[in-house]
Scaffold this active site. Sequence first.
Site, PDB file in Angstrom:
ATOM      1  N   HIS A  79       0.173   3.349   4.694  1.00  0.00           N
ATOM      2  CA  HIS A  79      -0.685   4.030   3.733  1.00  0.00           C
ATOM      3  C   HIS A  79      -0.422   5.538   3.755  1.00  0.00           C
ATOM      4  CE1 HIS A  79      -2.656   0.243   4.716  1.00  0.00           C
ATOM      5  NE2 HIS A  79      -3.411   0.353   3.634  1.00  0.00           N
ATOM      6  N   SER A 110       0.816  -1.218   0.000  1.00  0.00           N
ATOM      7  CA  SER A 110       0.000   0.000   0.000  1.00  0.00           C
ATOM      8  C   SER A 110       0.847   1.265   0.000  1.00  0.00           C
ATOM      9  CB  SER A 110      -0.937  -0.003   1.213  1.00  0.00           C
ATOM     10  OG  SER A 110      -1.833  -1.093   1.152  1.00  0.00           O
TER      11      SER A 110
END
Length: 361
Positions: free
Chosen positions: A300, A235
Amino acid sequence: LLSQFDPDNTGYISTEKFRSLLQRHGSELDPHKLEVLLALADSNSEGRICYQDFVNLMSNKRSNSFRQAILQGNRRLCSKALLEETGLSLSQRLIRHVAYETLPREIDRKWYYDSYTCCPPPWFMITITVVAFFLYNGVMLDRFVLQVTHPLYLKNALLYHPQLRAQAWRYLTYIFMHAGIEHLGLNVVLQLLVGVPLEMVHGAARISFVYVAGVVAGSLAVSVADMTAPVVGSSGGVYALVSAHLANIVMNWSGMKCQFKLLRMAVALICMSFEFGRAVWLRFHPSTYPPCPHPSFMAHLGGVMVGITLGVIILRNYEQRLQDQILWWIFFSIYVIFVLFAIFWNIFAYNLLDLKLPPPP
Protein backbone atom coordinates in the site's frame (compact mmCIF):
# COMPACT_ATOMS: atom_id res chain seq x y z
CA LEU A 1 -3.75 30.89 -46.65
CA LEU A 2 -0.20 31.30 -45.39
CA SER A 3 0.80 33.42 -48.38
CA GLN A 4 -2.25 35.61 -47.83
CA PHE A 5 -1.74 36.30 -44.13
CA ASP A 6 2.04 35.86 -44.00
CA PRO A 7 3.39 37.30 -47.28
CA ASP A 8 6.94 37.58 -45.91
CA ASN A 9 6.93 33.88 -44.99
CA THR A 10 7.91 34.54 -41.36
CA GLY A 11 5.80 31.72 -39.95
CA TYR A 12 3.67 34.15 -37.96
CA ILE A 13 0.29 35.85 -38.41
CA SER A 14 -0.52 39.20 -36.83
CA THR A 15 -3.27 39.11 -34.21
CA GLU A 16 -5.30 41.62 -36.24
CA LYS A 17 -5.30 39.38 -39.31
CA PHE A 18 -5.90 36.39 -37.08
CA ARG A 19 -9.00 38.01 -35.57
CA SER A 20 -10.32 38.96 -38.99
CA LEU A 21 -9.91 35.34 -40.04
CA LEU A 22 -11.90 34.21 -36.99
CA GLN A 23 -14.65 36.73 -37.66
CA ARG A 24 -14.92 35.55 -41.24
CA HIS A 25 -14.95 31.82 -40.55
CA GLY A 26 -15.95 31.65 -36.88
CA SER A 27 -19.41 30.29 -37.64
CA GLU A 28 -17.82 27.24 -39.28
CA LEU A 29 -15.81 26.29 -36.15
CA ASP A 30 -16.80 24.41 -33.05
CA PRO A 31 -17.70 27.06 -30.42
CA HIS A 32 -15.27 25.65 -27.86
CA LYS A 33 -12.45 25.56 -30.39
CA LEU A 34 -13.28 29.14 -31.34
CA GLU A 35 -12.92 30.12 -27.69
CA VAL A 36 -9.49 28.50 -27.54
CA LEU A 37 -8.44 30.41 -30.66
CA LEU A 38 -9.65 33.67 -29.14
CA ALA A 39 -7.85 32.86 -25.90
CA LEU A 40 -4.72 32.22 -27.90
CA ALA A 41 -5.07 35.64 -29.54
CA ASP A 42 -5.79 37.39 -26.23
CA SER A 43 -2.86 35.76 -24.47
CA ASN A 44 -0.28 36.84 -27.03
CA SER A 45 1.46 40.06 -26.08
CA GLU A 46 3.78 40.17 -29.09
CA GLY A 47 1.03 40.98 -31.57
CA ARG A 48 1.60 37.85 -33.62
CA ILE A 49 0.64 34.19 -33.57
CA CYS A 50 2.64 31.22 -34.78
CA TYR A 51 1.01 29.83 -37.90
CA GLN A 52 1.94 26.29 -36.89
CA ASP A 53 0.07 26.74 -33.59
CA PHE A 54 -3.03 27.57 -35.59
CA VAL A 55 -2.55 24.52 -37.82
CA ASN A 56 -1.94 22.27 -34.82
CA LEU A 57 -5.07 23.51 -33.11
CA MET A 58 -7.25 22.95 -36.14
CA SER A 59 -5.86 19.42 -36.47
CA ASN A 60 -6.48 18.67 -32.76
CA LYS A 61 -2.83 19.00 -31.75
CA ARG A 62 -1.43 21.30 -29.13
CA SER A 63 2.21 22.30 -29.43
CA ASN A 64 4.37 23.43 -26.50
CA SER A 65 4.30 27.03 -27.71
CA PHE A 66 0.52 26.96 -27.89
CA ARG A 67 0.22 25.57 -24.36
CA GLN A 68 2.69 28.17 -23.09
CA ALA A 69 0.72 30.98 -24.71
CA ILE A 70 -2.51 29.81 -23.10
CA LEU A 71 -0.81 29.29 -19.74
CA GLN A 72 0.69 32.79 -19.68
CA GLY A 73 -2.37 34.53 -21.06
CA ASN A 74 -5.46 35.75 -19.29
CA ARG A 75 -7.41 32.67 -20.38
CA ARG A 76 -10.51 34.73 -21.04
CA LEU A 77 -13.37 32.51 -22.15
CA CYS A 78 -15.99 34.26 -24.20
CA SER A 79 -19.06 32.15 -23.58
CA LYS A 80 -20.59 30.35 -20.64
CA ALA A 81 -18.81 27.56 -18.83
CA LEU A 82 -19.17 24.02 -20.06
CA LEU A 83 -21.04 23.11 -16.89
CA GLU A 84 -23.82 25.58 -17.76
CA GLU A 85 -24.58 24.16 -21.21
CA THR A 86 -27.97 22.50 -21.61
CA GLY A 87 -29.52 20.05 -24.03
CA LEU A 88 -26.69 17.55 -23.82
CA SER A 89 -27.20 13.86 -24.38
CA LEU A 90 -26.42 11.26 -21.72
CA SER A 91 -23.03 10.47 -23.23
CA GLN A 92 -22.17 14.17 -23.50
CA ARG A 93 -23.11 14.72 -19.86
CA LEU A 94 -20.92 11.76 -18.88
CA ILE A 95 -17.93 13.18 -20.77
CA ARG A 96 -18.53 16.59 -19.22
CA HIS A 97 -18.72 15.01 -15.76
CA VAL A 98 -15.42 13.20 -16.32
CA ALA A 99 -13.81 16.44 -17.49
CA TYR A 100 -14.85 18.27 -14.33
CA GLU A 101 -13.78 15.35 -12.16
CA THR A 102 -10.22 15.23 -13.46
CA LEU A 103 -9.18 18.55 -15.08
CA PRO A 104 -8.64 21.82 -13.16
CA ARG A 105 -8.78 24.33 -16.06
CA GLU A 106 -11.88 25.26 -18.01
CA ILE A 107 -9.97 25.56 -21.27
CA ASP A 108 -8.65 22.01 -20.86
CA ARG A 109 -12.10 20.72 -19.95
CA LYS A 110 -13.60 22.21 -23.10
CA TRP A 111 -10.74 20.92 -25.20
CA TYR A 112 -11.22 17.41 -23.80
CA TYR A 113 -15.01 17.59 -24.18
CA ASP A 114 -14.69 18.46 -27.89
CA SER A 115 -11.90 16.03 -28.73
CA TYR A 116 -12.92 12.89 -26.78
CA THR A 117 -14.30 10.19 -29.07
CA CYS A 118 -14.28 7.14 -26.76
CA CYS A 119 -11.89 5.48 -29.23
CA PRO A 120 -10.18 3.65 -27.75
CA PRO A 121 -12.40 3.11 -24.71
CA PRO A 122 -10.90 2.80 -21.20
CA TRP A 123 -10.01 -0.83 -21.85
CA PHE A 124 -7.07 -1.22 -19.46
CA MET A 125 -8.84 -0.61 -16.16
CA ILE A 126 -11.91 -2.58 -17.19
CA THR A 127 -9.82 -5.50 -18.44
CA ILE A 128 -7.53 -5.65 -15.42
CA THR A 129 -10.56 -5.54 -13.14
CA VAL A 130 -13.12 -7.79 -14.76
CA VAL A 131 -11.03 -10.30 -16.68
CA ALA A 132 -8.07 -10.58 -14.35
CA PHE A 133 -9.91 -10.65 -11.05
CA PHE A 134 -13.13 -12.42 -11.81
CA LEU A 135 -12.27 -14.64 -14.75
CA TYR A 136 -9.08 -16.02 -13.26
CA ASN A 137 -10.27 -16.32 -9.67
CA GLY A 138 -13.76 -17.47 -10.54
CA VAL A 139 -13.21 -19.80 -13.48
CA MET A 140 -9.64 -21.06 -13.18
CA LEU A 141 -9.59 -21.43 -9.40
CA ASP A 142 -13.30 -22.12 -8.94
CA ARG A 143 -13.59 -19.34 -6.38
CA PHE A 144 -13.62 -15.54 -6.55
CA VAL A 145 -11.40 -14.90 -3.54
CA LEU A 146 -8.61 -16.86 -1.90
CA GLN A 147 -9.13 -16.35 1.81
CA VAL A 148 -5.99 -16.36 3.95
CA THR A 149 -7.63 -19.14 5.95
CA HIS A 150 -8.01 -21.34 2.89
CA PRO A 151 -5.55 -24.20 2.28
CA LEU A 152 -4.87 -22.97 -1.27
CA TYR A 153 -3.84 -19.51 -0.05
CA LEU A 154 -0.08 -20.12 -0.29
CA LYS A 155 -0.13 -22.92 -2.85
CA ASN A 156 -0.62 -20.55 -5.71
CA ALA A 157 1.60 -19.63 -8.66
CA LEU A 158 0.64 -15.95 -8.59
CA LEU A 159 1.18 -14.49 -5.13
CA TYR A 160 4.54 -13.09 -4.04
CA HIS A 161 6.36 -15.33 -1.55
CA PRO A 162 9.83 -14.46 -0.16
CA GLN A 163 11.12 -17.98 -0.81
CA LEU A 164 10.04 -17.75 -4.45
CA ARG A 165 11.22 -14.19 -5.13
CA ALA A 166 13.44 -15.44 -7.98
CA GLN A 167 10.25 -16.08 -9.98
CA ALA A 168 10.03 -12.57 -11.37
CA TRP A 169 6.41 -12.77 -12.54
CA ARG A 170 5.23 -12.91 -8.94
CA TYR A 171 6.16 -9.23 -8.48
CA LEU A 172 3.25 -8.46 -10.85
CA THR A 173 0.82 -11.37 -10.70
CA TYR A 174 0.21 -11.08 -6.97
CA ILE A 175 -2.46 -8.49 -7.81
CA PHE A 176 -4.78 -11.28 -8.99
CA MET A 177 -5.06 -12.76 -5.48
CA HIS A 178 -6.88 -11.08 -2.59
CA ALA A 179 -7.06 -11.77 1.12
CA GLY A 180 -10.80 -11.78 1.55
CA ILE A 181 -13.91 -10.53 -0.22
CA GLU A 182 -13.69 -7.14 1.51
CA HIS A 183 -10.13 -6.75 0.23
CA LEU A 184 -11.22 -7.51 -3.31
CA GLY A 185 -14.38 -5.41 -3.07
CA LEU A 186 -12.70 -2.19 -1.92
CA ASN A 187 -9.94 -2.49 -4.50
CA VAL A 188 -12.39 -3.11 -7.35
CA VAL A 189 -14.63 -0.19 -6.35
CA LEU A 190 -11.75 2.28 -6.04
CA GLN A 191 -10.14 0.97 -9.21
CA LEU A 192 -13.25 1.45 -11.31
CA LEU A 193 -14.52 4.70 -9.80
CA VAL A 194 -11.13 6.42 -10.02
CA GLY A 195 -9.21 4.50 -12.66
CA VAL A 196 -11.79 4.51 -15.48
CA PRO A 197 -12.34 8.33 -15.54
CA LEU A 198 -8.59 8.91 -15.32
CA GLU A 199 -7.99 6.57 -18.25
CA MET A 200 -10.72 8.31 -20.28
CA VAL A 201 -8.84 11.60 -19.90
CA HIS A 202 -5.17 10.60 -19.80
CA GLY A 203 -5.26 7.45 -21.93
CA ALA A 204 -4.38 3.83 -21.30
CA ALA A 205 -0.62 4.30 -21.71
CA ARG A 206 -0.23 6.83 -18.90
CA ILE A 207 -2.68 5.24 -16.48
CA SER A 208 -1.36 1.73 -17.03
CA PHE A 209 2.16 3.04 -16.40
CA VAL A 210 1.12 4.54 -13.04
CA TYR A 211 -0.78 1.39 -12.13
CA VAL A 212 2.00 -1.06 -13.04
CA ALA A 213 4.65 1.17 -11.45
CA GLY A 214 2.62 1.11 -8.23
CA VAL A 215 2.25 -2.67 -8.41
CA VAL A 216 5.99 -3.23 -8.90
CA ALA A 217 6.90 -0.68 -6.22
CA GLY A 218 4.50 -2.41 -3.84
CA SER A 219 6.01 -5.88 -4.14
CA LEU A 220 9.57 -4.51 -4.10
CA ALA A 221 8.78 -2.46 -1.00
CA VAL A 222 7.63 -5.66 0.71
CA SER A 223 10.80 -7.47 -0.33
CA VAL A 224 12.91 -4.68 1.18
CA ALA A 225 10.98 -3.60 4.29
CA ASP A 226 8.98 -6.71 5.24
CA MET A 227 11.25 -9.45 3.99
CA THR A 228 9.58 -12.49 5.53
CA ALA A 229 6.01 -11.82 4.40
CA PRO A 230 4.09 -12.72 1.26
CA VAL A 231 1.88 -10.18 -0.50
CA VAL A 232 -1.43 -10.36 -2.36
CA GLY A 233 -3.89 -7.84 -3.77
CA SER A 234 -3.89 -4.95 -6.23
CA SER A 235 -3.58 -2.27 -3.56
CA GLY A 236 -0.20 -1.09 -4.88
CA GLY A 237 -1.66 -0.12 -8.24
CA VAL A 238 -4.98 1.10 -6.84
CA TYR A 239 -3.34 3.29 -4.20
CA ALA A 240 -1.01 4.74 -6.83
CA LEU A 241 -3.97 5.89 -8.93
CA VAL A 242 -6.11 7.12 -6.05
CA SER A 243 -3.31 8.97 -4.26
CA ALA A 244 -2.25 10.63 -7.53
CA HIS A 245 -5.82 11.72 -8.18
CA LEU A 246 -6.36 13.05 -4.65
CA ALA A 247 -3.03 14.88 -4.67
CA ASN A 248 -3.93 16.44 -8.03
CA ILE A 249 -7.23 17.69 -6.58
CA VAL A 250 -5.48 19.19 -3.55
CA MET A 251 -2.82 20.89 -5.68
CA ASN A 252 -5.49 22.38 -7.99
CA TRP A 253 -8.21 22.87 -5.37
CA SER A 254 -9.53 26.21 -6.64
CA GLY A 255 -9.74 25.01 -10.25
CA MET A 256 -11.41 21.66 -9.57
CA LYS A 257 -15.15 22.08 -10.04
CA CYS A 258 -16.25 18.49 -9.33
CA GLN A 259 -19.36 18.25 -7.18
CA PHE A 260 -18.93 17.41 -3.49
CA LYS A 261 -15.16 17.20 -3.92
CA LEU A 262 -14.53 17.45 -0.17
CA LEU A 263 -17.01 14.66 0.55
CA ARG A 264 -15.62 12.51 -2.25
CA MET A 265 -12.08 12.95 -0.94
CA ALA A 266 -13.21 12.08 2.56
CA VAL A 267 -14.95 8.90 1.36
CA ALA A 268 -11.90 7.83 -0.66
CA LEU A 269 -9.56 8.45 2.26
CA ILE A 270 -11.86 6.58 4.65
CA CYS A 271 -12.02 3.57 2.31
CA MET A 272 -8.24 3.60 1.84
CA SER A 273 -7.63 3.98 5.57
CA PHE A 274 -10.05 1.17 6.41
CA GLU A 275 -8.43 -1.18 3.93
CA PHE A 276 -4.93 -0.21 5.03
CA GLY A 277 -5.83 -0.58 8.71
CA ARG A 278 -7.27 -4.00 8.01
CA ALA A 279 -4.06 -4.99 6.22
CA VAL A 280 -1.93 -3.84 9.17
CA TRP A 281 -4.13 -5.73 11.64
CA LEU A 282 -4.04 -8.87 9.49
CA ARG A 283 -0.25 -8.70 9.13
CA PHE A 284 0.30 -8.87 12.88
CA HIS A 285 -2.57 -11.26 13.59
CA PRO A 286 -1.49 -14.84 14.38
CA SER A 287 -1.11 -16.75 11.15
CA THR A 288 -3.50 -19.53 10.21
CA TYR A 289 -0.62 -21.45 8.65
CA PRO A 290 2.49 -20.84 10.77
CA PRO A 291 5.34 -20.22 10.33
CA CYS A 292 4.29 -18.24 7.24
CA PRO A 293 2.86 -14.83 8.26
CA HIS A 294 -0.15 -13.11 6.80
CA PRO A 295 0.31 -10.79 3.78
CA SER A 296 2.27 -7.58 4.18
CA PHE A 297 0.80 -4.08 4.10
CA MET A 298 3.91 -2.42 2.65
CA ALA A 299 2.55 -2.68 -0.91
CA HIS A 300 0.00 0.00 0.00
CA LEU A 301 2.76 2.43 0.97
CA GLY A 302 4.76 1.67 -2.15
CA GLY A 303 1.72 2.50 -4.27
CA VAL A 304 1.12 5.77 -2.43
CA MET A 305 4.72 6.88 -2.98
CA VAL A 306 4.41 6.21 -6.72
CA GLY A 307 1.11 8.08 -6.85
CA ILE A 308 2.33 11.28 -5.19
CA THR A 309 5.49 11.40 -7.32
CA LEU A 310 5.17 9.91 -10.80
CA GLY A 311 1.37 9.90 -10.72
CA VAL A 312 0.98 13.56 -9.85
CA ILE A 313 3.28 14.62 -12.70
CA ILE A 314 1.38 12.48 -15.20
CA LEU A 315 -2.06 13.74 -14.14
CA ARG A 316 -0.94 17.37 -13.91
CA ASN A 317 0.38 17.52 -17.46
CA TYR A 318 -2.76 16.84 -19.46
CA GLU A 319 -1.89 16.20 -23.12
CA GLN A 320 1.68 17.36 -22.65
CA ARG A 321 4.82 15.44 -23.48
CA LEU A 322 6.28 14.10 -20.27
CA GLN A 323 9.71 14.00 -21.93
CA ASP A 324 9.77 17.79 -21.68
CA GLN A 325 9.08 17.88 -17.94
CA ILE A 326 12.17 18.13 -15.73
CA LEU A 327 10.30 17.05 -12.60
CA TRP A 328 9.09 13.95 -14.43
CA TRP A 329 12.66 12.90 -15.17
CA ILE A 330 13.70 13.52 -11.56
CA PHE A 331 10.95 11.32 -10.11
CA PHE A 332 11.37 8.72 -12.84
CA SER A 333 15.10 8.52 -12.07
CA ILE A 334 14.35 8.09 -8.36
CA TYR A 335 11.92 5.30 -9.20
CA VAL A 336 14.47 3.52 -11.42
CA ILE A 337 17.12 3.83 -8.70
CA PHE A 338 14.72 2.31 -6.17
CA VAL A 339 13.91 -0.59 -8.50
CA LEU A 340 17.60 -1.29 -9.12
CA PHE A 341 18.35 -1.05 -5.40
CA ALA A 342 15.52 -3.48 -4.61
CA ILE A 343 16.74 -5.94 -7.24
CA PHE A 344 20.24 -6.01 -5.78
CA TRP A 345 18.74 -6.18 -2.30
CA ASN A 346 16.78 -9.28 -3.29
CA ILE A 347 19.89 -10.87 -4.76
CA PHE A 348 22.32 -10.25 -1.89
CA ALA A 349 20.62 -9.01 1.30
CA TYR A 350 18.60 -12.12 2.11
CA ASN A 351 21.74 -14.25 2.30
CA LEU A 352 23.85 -11.62 4.07
CA LEU A 353 21.23 -11.02 6.77
CA ASP A 354 20.75 -14.74 7.31
CA LEU A 355 17.01 -14.36 7.73
CA LYS A 356 14.78 -17.21 8.78
CA LEU A 357 12.27 -17.28 5.95
CA PRO A 358 9.03 -19.25 6.01
CA PRO A 359 9.21 -22.53 4.12
CA PRO A 360 8.11 -22.49 0.49
CA PRO A 361 4.48 -23.42 -0.07
